[in-house]
Design an enzyme around this catalytic site. Structure first.
Site, PDB file in Angstrom:
ATOM      1  CB  CYS A  75       9.126  56.798   3.244  1.00  0.00           C
ATOM      2  SG  CYS A  75      10.469  56.731   2.055  1.00  0.00           S
ATOM      3  CB  CYS A  81      13.078  52.831  -1.553  1.00  0.00           C
ATOM      4  SG  CYS A  81      14.241  52.292  -0.328  1.00  0.00           S
ATOM      5  CB  CYS A  84      10.123  50.120   4.284  1.00  0.00           C
ATOM      6  SG  CYS A  84      11.237  51.072   5.339  1.00  0.00           S
ATOM      7  CE1 TYR A 315      24.858  28.435  12.799  1.00  0.00           C
ATOM      8  CE2 TYR A 315      23.848  27.770  14.871  1.00  0.00           C
ATOM      9  CZ  TYR A 315      24.205  27.480  13.564  1.00  0.00           C
ATOM     10  OH  TYR A 315      23.898  26.262  13.038  1.00  0.00           O
ATOM     11  CD  GLU A 336      30.221  34.229  13.529  1.00  0.00           C
ATOM     12  OE1 GLU A 336      29.064  34.244  13.969  1.00  0.00           O
ATOM     13  OE2 GLU A 336      30.484  34.282  12.305  1.00  0.00           O
ATOM     14  CG  ASP A 384      21.134  34.911  16.748  1.00  0.00           C
ATOM     15  OD1 ASP A 384      20.251  34.820  15.876  1.00  0.00           O
ATOM     16  OD2 ASP A 384      21.610  36.006  17.114  1.00  0.00           O
ATOM     17  CB  CYS A 411      16.671  36.282  11.532  1.00  0.00           C
ATOM     18  SG  CYS A 411      17.820  35.225  10.654  1.00  0.00           S
TER      19      CYS A 411
HETATM   20  N1  SAH Z   1      24.367  36.179  17.706  1.00  0.00           N
HETATM   21  C1  SAH Z   1      24.983  37.228  16.934  1.00  0.00           C
HETATM   22  C2  SAH Z   1      24.994  36.993  15.414  1.00  0.00           C
HETATM   23  C3  SAH Z   1      23.866  36.226  14.820  1.00  0.00           C
HETATM   24  S1  SAH Z   1      23.843  36.261  13.043  1.00  0.00           S
HETATM   25  C4  SAH Z   1      24.348  38.548  17.273  1.00  0.00           C
HETATM   26  O1  SAH Z   1      23.291  38.594  17.894  1.00  0.00           O
HETATM   27  O2  SAH Z   1      24.912  39.579  16.938  1.00  0.00           O
HETATM   28  C5  SAH Z   1      24.310  34.615  12.635  1.00  0.00           C
HETATM   29  C6  SAH Z   1      25.809  34.392  12.691  1.00  0.00           C
HETATM   30  O3  SAH Z   1      26.061  33.023  12.354  1.00  0.00           O
HETATM   31  C7  SAH Z   1      26.637  35.215  11.713  1.00  0.00           C
HETATM   32  O4  SAH Z   1      27.590  35.930  12.450  1.00  0.00           O
HETATM   33  C8  SAH Z   1      27.294  34.170  10.793  1.00  0.00           C
HETATM   34  O5  SAH Z   1      28.600  34.532  10.419  1.00  0.00           O
HETATM   35  C9  SAH Z   1      27.313  32.943  11.675  1.00  0.00           C
HETATM   36  N2  SAH Z   1      27.365  31.616  11.018  1.00  0.00           N
HETATM   37  C10 SAH Z   1      26.820  31.227   9.847  1.00  0.00           C
HETATM   38  N3  SAH Z   1      26.975  29.910   9.666  1.00  0.00           N
HETATM   39  C11 SAH Z   1      27.628  29.432  10.750  1.00  0.00           C
HETATM   40  C12 SAH Z   1      28.058  28.132  11.164  1.00  0.00           C
HETATM   41  N4  SAH Z   1      27.840  27.066  10.402  1.00  0.00           N
HETATM   42  N5  SAH Z   1      28.671  28.023  12.353  1.00  0.00           N
HETATM   43  C13 SAH Z   1      28.886  29.112  13.143  1.00  0.00           C
HETATM   44  N6  SAH Z   1      28.500  30.346  12.805  1.00  0.00           N
HETATM   45  C14 SAH Z   1      27.885  30.519  11.622  1.00  0.00           C
END
Ligand code: SAH
Length: 454
Positions: A75, A81, A84, A315, A336, A384, A411
């Protein structure tokens, strides 16, 4: 006494580590120096640019001995940038690096030296993987510039192509950049809060090919809208939706509250692993569709479902994992915190004909204890969470009610490791960890862990 590193020193040292933002780390007399552009295993000459109490920074001058994993970054705007961080590391090198990062926190933070950390599941073609681009536009010296914000700044790195975004996004970005003034429009000026076009957002449904272009504008009034639609359709005949989003606030948030369809429907659809999703301009959706399927399949495998289980997806976002699980479970409960995402989850469940899903908006740490209090029982819990990891109260609820199996999608390896230690101390065992590369060329690491009751 160790040697005291001074600003402007020219030093030679071996790079022993790589930071999260892709800088090489050298230790001189025990003092860590961060040197952008240098890779582990290399011997480099650098100039000390800044010294702080506990660490300093250096500018790479010469690579005396290069790493075998060093490659020429393809790139033209890397690394300025900032989108990355590790294009200068071969893809195999990147994957090995990411595995090491997970291994390291499993040893140091989770104190689980025996837990297997599998080789990272990577991509066959680790380029052009993003299904969504959000490109800021601005005026500079009478010209429209478009690209990405230089790392940690608000100055746009003007570019004609981004090698991790779709070719469609490149085409639209260029056409608007070179055609905006001809339409009689100006790009946004952040300082004066003037001009019209702020961002262009391009999303593509990988499985369906449906593509949406969102023009984020400072004002609602848009007399040139037909010409703008024509411009976009001219370069991207397959575009399915063109949307105007109005954002008149002085803010870093990309989109405003009002969306006005200019062409085609307000949503595009996509499919992951046989599940269909409707995505609107503002919905959250995973950005690497190929690897999302790999990640979710891993989560599903670890969930070990036979059809009899009650499962929580904590989540859950727009319910992508939930719907993946719902194919194999008796019932899935998703929670969520963003209400709009829960609306999307419910609509997507309906769209796919699921009747065994239940979604609730709220904090996972509040809603899940209430489900238990209402007498519900769960066999498997999928979490998640965002980078900060699981809420302490949620972990306590888990340890109190003891679901048999936990699938932890993370993540951020550091908070994953921290939470795994808490679960271990409370009677769970981490069986294995599978990292998945969701963001090639960047230093982000995603991993799934399988955790079972001892
Ligand atoms: N599992 C989903 C999103 C994961 S990202 C996927 O794979 O697409 C993490 C998510 O947690 C986000 O959508 C965020 O809004 C949510 N989040 C953050 N804090 C939270 C909480 N205390 N309780 C529930 N959800 C929450």
């Amino acid at each position: 006494m160790s040697y005291a590193v001074q600003q402007n020193d020219r030093l030679t040292a071996e790079i022993t580590d790589l930071t999260h933002d892709g800088a090489g780390v050298a230790k001189v007399g025990g003092y860590p120096l961060f040197i952008p552009g240098a890779l582990p295993g290399e011997t480099v000459e650098f100039k000390v640019t800044k010294t702080l109490k506990k660490y300093g920074f250096g500018m790479l001058l010469n690579i005396i001995e290069a790493s075998e994993d060093r490659v020429e970054p393809p790139c033209p705007v890397f690394p300025e940038c900032g989108g990355c961080q590790i294009q200068h590391l071969s893809y195999e090198g990147q994957l090995e690096r990411k595995r090491k990062m997970v291994r390291e926190v499993m040893d140091r933070i989770a104190k689980l030296p025996d837990v297997p950390v599998h080789p990272v599941k990577g991509m066959e073609h680790p380029w052009r993987y993003r299904n969504k681009s959000q490109i800021p536009f601005a005026e500079r010296d009478g010209q429209v510039v478009a690209g990405f914000f230089r790392s940690r700044t608000h100055s746009i790195m003007d570019t004609e192509t981004c090698l991790i975004q779709s070719t469609e996004a490149d085409v639209v970005m260029r056409a608007i950049k070179h055609g905006l003034h001809k339409l009689g429009l100006k790009a946004y000026d952040e300082h004066k809060d003037k001009g019209f076009l702020r961002h262009v957002v391009i999303r593509k449904g990988k499985a369906t090919g449906e593509t949406m272009v969102v023009l984020v504008t400072r004002k609602r009034k848009f007399p040139q809208k037909d010409a703008a639609v024509e411009l976009i359709r001219g370069v991207l005949p397959d575009v399915t939706s063109i949307i105007q989003n109005v954002n008149d606030r002085k803010t870093n948030v990309i989109m405003g509250d009002e969306t006005i369809p200019l062409f085609g429907p307000e949503v595009i659809t996509d499919e992951i692993g046989g599940v269909r999703f409707e995505i609107s301009a503002r919905s959250f959706y995973q950005i690497n569709p190929d690897q999302t399927e790999v990640l979710y399949s891993q989560a599903l495998e670890y969930a070990g479902l036979t059809g009899d289980e009650s499962v929580i997806d904590a989540y859950c976002g727009i319910g992508t994992i939930s719907l993946f699980l719902a194919k194999k479970a008796k019932e899935v409960y998703g929670v969520e915190i963003v209400p709009q995402a829960i609306e999307d989850a419910k609509r997507n469940a309906e769209l796919n004909g699921f009747t065994n899903t239940h979604f609730e908006a709220g904090a996972a740490e509040d809603v899940i204890p209430r489900w238990y209090k209402d007498g519900k029982r769960f066999d498997v819990l999928v979490v998640d969470p965002p980078r900060k990891g699981c809420d302490e109260h949620l972990l306590r609820t888990i340890l109190e009610h003891r679901p048999k199996r936990i699938v932890y999608v993370s993540c951020n390896p550091a908070t994953l490791a921290r939470d795994l230690r808490i679960l271990e101390d409370g009677g769970y065992k981490t069986k294995e960890v599978q990292p998945v590369d969701m963001f090639p060329q960047s230093s982000h690491v995603e991993a799934v862990a399988l955790v079972e009751l001892k």
